[in-house]
Motif scaffolding. Sequence first.
Motif, short mmCIF file in Angstrom:
data_model
loop_
_atom_site.label_atom_id
_atom_site.label_comp_id
_atom_site.label_asym_id
_atom_site.label_seq_id
_atom_site.Cartn_x
_atom_site.Cartn_y
_atom_site.Cartn_z
N ALA A 396 14.02 -4.76 8.94
CA ALA A 396 14.53 -5.10 10.27
C ALA A 396 13.56 -5.09 11.26
O ALA A 396 13.09 -4.06 11.87
CB ALA A 396 15.77 -4.28 10.71
N PRO A 397 12.71 -6.00 11.76
CA PRO A 397 11.42 -5.89 12.45
C PRO A 397 11.65 -5.14 13.68
O PRO A 397 12.66 -5.56 14.48
CB PRO A 397 11.13 -7.35 12.60
N GLY A 398 10.77 -4.13 13.86
CA GLY A 398 11.05 -3.19 14.93
C GLY A 398 11.94 -1.94 14.89
O GLY A 398 11.79 -1.10 15.51
N LYS A 399 12.82 -2.17 13.70
CA LYS A 399 13.63 -0.92 13.61
C LYS A 399 13.40 -0.10 12.06
O LYS A 399 13.41 0.93 12.01
CB LYS A 399 15.02 -1.50 13.62
N ALA A 400 13.23 -0.81 11.07
CA ALA A 400 12.96 -0.26 9.75
C ALA A 400 12.31 -1.43 8.82
O ALA A 400 12.42 -2.61 8.91
CB ALA A 400 14.34 -0.05 9.04
N TYR A 401 11.51 -0.72 8.04
CA TYR A 401 10.63 -1.44 6.96
C TYR A 401 10.67 -0.64 5.74
O TYR A 401 10.37 0.60 5.68
CB TYR A 401 9.05 -1.16 7.49
N LEU A 402 10.77 -1.36 4.71
CA LEU A 402 10.79 -1.08 3.37
C LEU A 402 9.71 -1.61 2.45
O LEU A 402 9.76 -2.92 2.35
CB LEU A 402 12.15 -1.00 2.66
N VAL A 403 8.68 -0.90 2.27
CA VAL A 403 7.38 -1.66 1.70
C VAL A 403 7.14 -0.94 0.39
O VAL A 403 7.14 0.21 0.28
CB VAL A 403 6.22 -1.56 2.69
N TYR A 404 6.92 -1.95 -0.52
CA TYR A 404 6.26 -1.57 -1.93
C TYR A 404 4.90 -1.88 -2.05
O TYR A 404 4.49 -3.14 -1.70
CB TYR A 404 7.02 -2.28 -2.86
N ALA A 405 4.16 -0.89 -2.50
CA ALA A 405 2.55 -1.03 -2.61
C ALA A 405 2.49 -0.93 -4.12
O ALA A 405 2.27 0.20 -4.58
CB ALA A 405 1.65 -0.08 -1.94
N PRO A 406 2.02 -1.92 -4.97
CA PRO A 406 2.18 -1.89 -6.33
C PRO A 406 0.92 -1.09 -6.88
O PRO A 406 1.08 -0.34 -7.94
CB PRO A 406 1.98 -3.07 -6.88
N ASP A 407 -0.05 -1.10 -6.19
CA ASP A 407 -1.32 -0.43 -6.51
C ASP A 407 -1.50 0.84 -5.75
O ASP A 407 -2.61 1.79 -5.81
CB ASP A 407 -2.52 -1.29 -6.23
N GLY A 408 -0.59 1.34 -4.97
CA GLY A 408 -0.81 2.61 -3.98
C GLY A 408 -1.78 2.37 -2.94
O GLY A 408 -2.02 1.29 -2.50
N GLY A 409 -2.42 3.25 -2.67
CA GLY A 409 -3.48 3.18 -1.53
C GLY A 409 -2.93 2.84 -0.29
O GLY A 409 -2.12 3.53 0.16
N LYS A 410 -3.94 2.17 0.49
CA LYS A 410 -3.59 1.72 1.70
C LYS A 410 -2.77 0.45 1.70
O LYS A 410 -3.02 -0.57 0.96
CB LYS A 410 -4.96 1.67 2.65
N VAL A 411 -1.83 0.23 2.66
CA VAL A 411 -1.23 -0.77 3.17
C VAL A 411 -0.95 -1.18 4.67
O VAL A 411 -0.89 -0.18 5.25
CB VAL A 411 0.26 -0.87 2.60
N THR A 412 -1.42 -2.28 5.06
CA THR A 412 -1.28 -2.55 6.39
C THR A 412 0.35 -3.40 6.74
O THR A 412 0.62 -4.32 5.95
CB THR A 412 -2.14 -3.57 6.69
#
Length: 465
Positions: A396-412
């Motif tokens: 929900a842009p500006g309010k909540a973000y659920l992000v999956y990073a398959p390789d971990g590390g850094k995500v933008t």
Amino acid sequence: MSATLYACGAAALAALAAAGERPPASGPLRIHPANPRYFADASGKAVLLVGSHTWNNLLDMGAADPPPRFDFDAYLDWMAKLNHNFIRLWAWELPSWDPSANNQSWSQRKRYFAAPQPWLRTGPGNALDGKPKFDLAKLNPEYFERLRTRVEAAGKRGIYVSIMLFEGWCMQFIADAWANHPFNPANNVNGVNGDPNGDGKGLEIHELAVKAVTAVQEAYVRKVIDTVNGLDNVLYEISNENHPPSTEWQYHIIRFIKDCEKSKPKQHPVGMTFQYKGGSNKTLFDSPADWVSPNPDGGYRDDPPPADGRKVVLNDTDHLWGIGGNAAWVWKSVTRGHNPLFMDPYDGLILGGRFEARFEPVRRNLGYALRLARRLDLAAMTPQGALASSKYCLAAPGKAYLVYAPDGGKVTVDLSAAKGSLGIEWLDPKTGKMEKAGAVQGGAPRELAAPFQGEAVLVLTATGP
């Protein structure tokens, strides 16, 4: 709904879990009016459906005759510990069958049995299996009492149940299926013949080809509806993996259910699942069903497409692997707006091994996903892959973000829509542990680094109102 209210709701759920209790399933479910990727419960809150299902959770199955009774209470306990909220309750149309068609490990088991069946075996005369013939005009009270009891018990534990009405895989791939089916004229006293072309397969029972067959099926479906209509946690599935020529028959049964429930106190969602072999996902999305379970075409197994809201998608490993799946698939499905389900060997009685450890990551991550979904305003969140460098983002842009990073590390993550700061939390899919990591200012893309090795799930929530 505000973040504060969602936090209060999450706290209440946590308190119930700590006390060993779960709130009853709230419903009937209906397609969420603001976000049709999900169902809404009776309060209007969007619900993520996740769960493990297994073949003998309605009919008892096994090599003994009668087969051993399935411990449904233990199954519900197991589901609750995993924090699952959905069961696919299986139908099976054959009272007995040769199990070798499904798996090589079955080849040493000469016969399997399933009971109870929806119709009484009264005779006169014996069927091809040596037992009394079925009377297709007499429904079996034991079957429908069990159905009601199990759906009701699941609902009290906060679990939604999709009632599978028919099973089409067996008719196509089990060598002696037609010889054992109740619609074989040698097996019933009513003269019903579901194989008018005489090819020994009987696939016509799922094709609207025989009016007498359709009438028996409609009477059975009507009895199912009468049995469970008053319950809030019900969904329907027409048939598991039926053949592509079953399309018009499945559409007919979907419409039949909806017509029957119009005059009933409650109306429940109806689903259509992958047609095997050779079925098209387009057939599912073009159907009158409320929810669908697709095949792997389009990436539903390895890189699920973003859900567009045409149907609620229950992304089921049964139609993607058969038996298979992994934690990555769970999070890819969730961040693309789908509801992930797992075909579970469970105790290994039917297929696979007993509580196979290799599937624990799938089971556990389904529960982790539901835990997070209950904290978030899921109705406001849609697939927003362009906002994350990993391409897996529900937001929900500006309010909540659920992000999956398959390789971990850094995500933008592009936080341009956020005016203030957002709290940072990381979920480790290997352990289920959540780790707070301060806050990040919105207004621009931000690079964040997971505090542990391997795949990671990032949760960002606005700290203000």
